[in-house]
Scaffold this motif. Structure first.
Motif, short mmCIF file in Angstrom:
data_model
loop_
_atom_site.label_atom_id
_atom_site.label_comp_id
_atom_site.label_asym_id
_atom_site.label_seq_id
_atom_site.Cartn_x
_atom_site.Cartn_y
_atom_site.Cartn_z
N ASP A 1 -7.09 8.89 -3.44
CA ASP A 1 -7.78 7.60 -3.51
C ASP A 1 -7.93 7.14 -4.96
O ASP A 1 -7.70 5.96 -5.26
CB ASP A 1 -9.16 7.71 -2.85
CG ASP A 1 -9.08 7.88 -1.34
OD1 ASP A 1 -8.01 7.62 -0.76
OD2 ASP A 1 -10.09 8.31 -0.74
N ARG A 2 -8.31 8.05 -5.84
CA ARG A 2 -8.50 7.67 -7.24
C ARG A 2 -7.18 7.29 -7.89
O ARG A 2 -7.11 6.33 -8.68
CB ARG A 2 -9.14 8.82 -8.02
CG ARG A 2 -10.59 9.09 -7.64
CD ARG A 2 -11.54 7.96 -8.07
NE ARG A 2 -11.72 7.94 -9.51
CZ ARG A 2 -11.25 7.01 -10.33
NH1 ARG A 2 -10.55 6.00 -9.87
NH2 ARG A 2 -11.47 7.08 -11.62
N GLU B 1 -6.32 3.82 -6.75
CA GLU B 1 -7.12 2.82 -7.47
C GLU B 1 -6.56 2.53 -8.85
O GLU B 1 -6.66 1.40 -9.35
CB GLU B 1 -8.56 3.31 -7.58
CG GLU B 1 -9.32 3.36 -6.26
CD GLU B 1 -10.65 4.09 -6.39
OE1 GLU B 1 -11.04 4.40 -7.55
OE2 GLU B 1 -11.30 4.35 -5.36
#
Length: 393
Positions: free
Chosen positions: A56-57, A60
């Motif tokens: 997820d990071r 992003e």
């Protein structure tokens, strides 16, 4: 002004203190990553929640080629301006603590405190932080930077994640950096040979009390320990037997029928670890023959010795960068992920990011301010490696 990867080696060293000062501006963002990662339980072979967080990071941050494989390694690529060479930056994602432990991280004015915060929540946070740090500093490298959150590194994991990555990746890795949260100034470019072992002693359960006083599992294990301590280990090449833990018994007045010893044998000399292990196996055979007990030895992790040279350009530049930050390099061999990279002929080093205390305790702590020096060191080292790889073309 943006700084590209083709700066001279000198230019990679000189601005490192400036990098540190600029990174303080990202303080809250960097610390938030460390705390979030630290509060996600990630025992060996149970890294999936942290792997999802990393994916997820990285998404992003707009990174390319984000993947999570079947052993929960996570990779992503920071694209270089040319992408002809690839530098691996790896940090192990597993920690020694069971998921049932409270993983809350305490934040003070100068420290972060929590289980595994230094080993290796901070190292993993360096992976999530590096993309926006490079953007903030205006730095572009020619080489691609391959970020790897490596699973199954510790204990019985035996570096399975990184081994899986090197055996299956289609990427051609030209250089590597292993990241550990602690200690700042660490510079490892060589690996010790190592066997990590467990010895189990099982005594008969039905004996009269008098005989128990002489032949219980604790007594038998003590005999083994004394014989192991009598094994001569040379100081040169550096060799040691580290007795890590002993577990046995349940009460004051109940004879112990089980006992376990955990230990490591380490040496710089090829073949030395195997010879010592064979001597310990002979000790066990003797104890079994002389006592009515079952004794088992299991090797749960192995490393082969390996090294790049002290004079290697990567090592020389790393030493200069650490010194430029006013830190004395702590050159020491490693038994970490570095061994897998060296086994695969990838010139690599391991670096530490900050100062820490209470290693492998529930109240493990790391100092906040040195983190920015550690991350500045990482960025400058990446630049230096990028320059050297570019010059090899």
């Amino acid at each position: 002004m943006a700084m590209s990867g083709n700066n001279s080696e000198e230019n990679a060293v000189l601005p490192v203190t400036s990098y540190r000062d600029q990174m303080v501006e990202l303080r809250e963002r960097i610390l938030a990553d460390v705390v979030m990662i630290g509060e996600i339980p990630s025992p060996t072979s149970e890294e999936e929640p942290l792997a999802k967080f990393l994916c997820d990071r990285f998404t992003e941050e707009g990174l390319d080629h984000i993947t999570a494989d079947e052993v929960n390694n996570v990779t992503a690529i920071i694209q270089g301006t040319e992408g002809k060479k690839k530098i691996l930056v790896a940090a192990h994602t597993d920690r020694i603590w069971d998921a049932s432990l409270d993983h809350a991280v305490s934040v003070t004015s100068d420290c972060l405190v929590g289980p595994g915060i230094g080993d290796n929540a901070l190292g993993v946070a360096a992976l999530t932080s590096l993309p926006y740090i490079l953007k903030h500093l205006g730095i572009e490298l020619k080489a691609d930077v391959v970020l790897l959150g490596a699973s199954r590194s510790l204990g019985r994991g035996d570096l399975q994640g990184l081994r899986f990555f090197t055996e299956n990746t289609k990427l051609s890795i030209n250089a590597g950096i292993g990241i550990e949260g602690i200690q700042l100034g660490r510079l490892s470019y060589s690996c010790l040979g190592m066997n990590r072992c467990e010895i189990w002693v099982k005594s008969p359960e039905k004996e009269d009390a008098d005989e128990w006083s002489l032949s219980g599992a604790i007594i038998i294990l003590n005999q083994i320990v004394q014989k192991i301590l009598a094994i001569e280990t040379p100081e040169v090449p550096k060799t040691s037997i580290i007795l890590g833990s002993i577990k046995s018994g349940s009460s004051f007045n109940v004879p112990s029928t089980r006992a376990t010893l955990r230990f490591e044998v380490r040496s710089e000399e090829p073949g030395m670890v195997a010879r010592i292990r064979e001597r310990i196996e002979e000790i066990i055979e003797q104890v079994i023959a002389e006592n009515r007990v079952d004794v088992t030895l299991e090797v749960i992790a192995r490393r082969k010795p390996g090294s790049i040279e002290f004079s290697h350009p990567f090592v020389r530049s790393a030493r200069d960068i650490i010194k430029a930050l006013g830190i004395k390099p702590k050159v020491a061999p490693s038994i970490s992920e570095l061994s897998v990279l060296l086994d695969n002929d990838i010139p690599s080093m391991t670096l530490g990011l900050t100062k820490g205390d209470n290693h492998h305790q529930p109240d493990e702590s790391i100092q906040i301010e040195p983190i920015f020096s550690g991350l500045a060191q990482l960025v400058a080292t990446l630049q230096s490696i990028d320059n050297h790889l570019d010059n090899e073309q």
